[in-house]
Design a protein around this motif. Structure first.
Motif, mmCIF file in Angstrom:
data_model
loop_
_atom_site.group_PDB
_atom_site.id
_atom_site.type_symbol
_atom_site.label_atom_id
_atom_site.label_comp_id
_atom_site.label_asym_id
_atom_site.label_seq_id
_atom_site.Cartn_x
_atom_site.Cartn_y
_atom_site.Cartn_z
ATOM 1 N N ILE A 27 0.854 -1.189 0.000
ATOM 2 C CA ILE A 27 0.000 0.000 0.000
ATOM 3 C C ILE A 27 0.890 1.239 0.000
ATOM 4 N N SER A 28 0.720 2.107 -0.959
ATOM 5 C CA SER A 28 1.543 3.314 -1.047
ATOM 6 C C SER A 28 1.088 4.326 0.007
ATOM 7 N N THR A 29 2.069 4.915 0.687
ATOM 8 C CA THR A 29 1.786 5.727 1.863
ATOM 9 C C THR A 29 2.689 6.945 1.893
ATOM 10 N N GLU A 30 2.132 8.073 2.307
ATOM 11 C CA GLU A 30 2.939 9.264 2.586
ATOM 12 C C GLU A 30 2.651 9.705 4.015
ATOM 13 N N VAL A 31 3.732 9.924 4.774
ATOM 14 C CA VAL A 31 3.650 10.316 6.177
ATOM 15 C C VAL A 31 4.148 11.742 6.314
#
Length: 568
Positions: A27-31
């Motif tokens: 799952i592509s994620t940006e924090v």
């Protein structure tokens, strides 16, 4: 078109753990986190057995267990008039090098491959950051603040302000994601933007752990030379003028001290130095490194954990007084519950109830854990130490012994809590059909393994010395305990299950101890290691349980075609 699958607001331990697990799930994620990097001031200092089990699932538990105190340093909890003064009571704990073997010997109470580990968030966060960034699908941004978000039918749009750093210019970005998760702490911008309030008790007053607290990080290696007692991990001091909790961060002289301030006190440097000297009880040099203030006395849980495509986790969803070390660990359990559900929702496997099941499962868990923490805080915070305990001679000795008797009782009640760590259960979840009869007791100091639907899957050490948990898949697992195993007669049921679940590993273990533990020939175990169903046949009841476990509540829900890993 979305820019990423999930935006995570907050790069503390909960946000970083969630990002790391989502990355492993594809799952592509940006924090985004407003700080300049991982924590530089010690905060959470205890990793529960359940947290360590989750770390084991994503492959970092050995690294975390190697951090913190030296491997031969026993993380005892001890109580004193002052560190250089009288020792009142002590709870002995195994050093990290001995902890796993100790847990095996005590598996009748600590039925886990990962006993608790005393290690500060200061050291854990960089490991979680590396685990997140090791996956190309995950990007972590510091000096970055989400300032606005809005929801549409199938996405969330967030506006992010990225401050200038040596690696980038300042900019404002707008990005679209399928889901947004608020892991942004007790003052959560995400929670407030949703209009969600905390419910519960705030500002509760106690003699200790109930009011304004001053937390000071300092370096004083001479503590180990002026103390006539064995080293400890937690030093609780009860002087005639103040109470303090000093925690050894590295076992080499770095400590974090929490002391409750009186209403007319301010955390200036002179008063901080006086407080440290009072707790130590000896005149030794020390170096102040950092400080912060916080408020104890909270037992708060958000009224909702989700709204549409936005979810809350960690301190954004619940706020604890830190007795028992439950706040951070409850947050990690939130993230573990949410990660596999986000995967199913992003990949199109989820039924209508899966997203709603997060609140249905985790809000009761937060209410449970905050209640435990409040009880521990009452037990230590309301203790009245008699004046005689500070006297010399026989009267003082007798008073200190009496206080010590209570503190030994309290220490066991607060720190020997396998039931808290391992006993969370989701029997009222929409994802399971509750079994008839009563479940195991939900008590702090006793964990009774239970394989009822909704409970954490009981752990077992296998005949080859390995952990049952290491045999489970990263997705759903069908555990077969029947001696005959699985044959061709089960093929159709397995194919139907594989057409519904994101992944399905099939594990056959024909050991009598495992069969006795699970009390069923077949057990469906979720990705977060909770039991979804158990039974003795792969029949229509199994089919219904499979669909329910992924949130399908009607025969018209559809699911995509997944992969099935065979591990016979």
């Amino acid at each position: 078109m979305v820019d990423c699958d999930v935006v995570i607001v907050g790069g503390g331990p909960v946000g970083l753990f969630l990002a790391a697990e989502l990355g492993q799930r594809g799952i592509s994620t940006e924090v985004f986190d407003a700080k300049s990097g991982t924590s530089t001031h010690p905060a959470a200092n205890a990793n529960s057995a359940r947290t360590m089990e989750h770390f084991r699932r994503i492959g970092i538990s050995e690294r975390v267990r190697a951090l913190g105190l030296p491997s031969d340093y026993a993380p005892d909890i001890a109580y004193f008039t002052s560190i250089a003064g009288h020792e009142l009571a002590r709870l002995h704990q195994p050093a990290s090098r001995d902890a796993v073997e100790w847990a095996k010997a005590h598996s009748f109470t600590w039925a886990t491959p990962e006993p608790p580990h005393r290690c500060s968030q200061l050291y854990v966060e960089p490991v979680l950051l590396e685990a997140a960034r090791n996956n190309a699908l995950c990007r972590v941004h510091f000096d970055a603040r989400v300032v606005e978000f809005s929801q549409g039918y199938d996405s969330v749009t967030a506006t992010v302000e990225l401050a200038a750093t040596p690696e980038r210019d300042a900019e404002t970005r707008t990005l679209k994601a399928r889901y947004l998760i608020g892991c942004d702490g007790p003052r959560s911008f995400v929670r407030k933007s949703l209009g969600v309030r905390y419910e519960g008790v705030s500002g509760e007053k106690r003699e200790f752990m109930g009011g304004q607290m001053d937390a000071v990080y300092f370096y004083a290696p001479d503590i180990y030379t002026v103390s006539p007692h064995a080293p400890a991990w937690q030093y609780w001091t009860f002087s005639a003028r103040q109470r303090a909790l000093i925690i050894a961060v590295d076992g080499k002289g770095h400590f974090i001290m929490n002391v409750q301030m009186r209403e007319d006190e301010l955390p200036d440097e002179d008063s901080v130095r006086r407080r440290i000297a009072e707790a130590i009880g000896a005149d030794i040099p020390f170096e102040l490194k950092s400080g912060s203030t916080w408020t104890a006395g909270f037992t708060l849980v958000a009224e909702k954990f989700a709204a549409g495509r936005v979810f809350l986790a960690g301190d954004a969803a619940h706020l604890f007084t830190p007795t028992g070390g439950l706040g951070y660990n409850t947050g990690i359990d939130d993230a573990a519950n949410l990660a596999w559900k986000l995967e199913a929702m992003v990949k199109g496997f989820a039924g209508a109830e899966l997203g709603a099941s997060y609140e249905a499962e985790r809000r009761p868990a937060a209410l449970r854990n905050t209640a435990f923490a409040r009880g521990f805080a009452d037990s230590i915070g309301h203790l009245q130490v008699p004046a005689e305990a500070y006297a010399d001679g026989s009267p003082g000795n007798a008073a200190r012994e009496a206080v010590g008797d209570y503190l030994k009782f309290h220490a066991t009640a607060e720190f020997v809590i396998p039931g808290v760590h391992l006993g969370t259960r989701y029997e009222t979840s929409p994802l399971v059909e509750a079994e008839a009869g009563a479940g195991s007791p939900d008590t702090a100091n006793l964990y009774v393994p239970c394989a009822r639907a909704g409970h954490r899957a009981p752990h077992a050490w296998l005949a080859d010395g390995g952990s049952l948990y290491d045999r489970l898949g990263s997705g759903f697992t069908l555990l077969c305990t029947a001696p005959a195993g699985i044959d061709a007669s089960h093929d159709e049921a397995l194919q139907r299950a594989a057409a519904t679940l994101t992944q399905l590993a099939i594990v056959h273990i024909s050991e009598a101890a495992v069969a006795d533990l699970y009390k069923a020939h077949f057990v469906l175990i979720r990705p977060d290691q909770h039991v979804a169903w158990r039974g003795n046949a792969l029949n229509s009841e199994f089919d219904a349980a499979v669909r329910r476990a992924i949130g399908h509540v009607s025969g018209t829900d559809s699911a995509a075609c997944p992969s099935m890993a065979m591990a016979l």
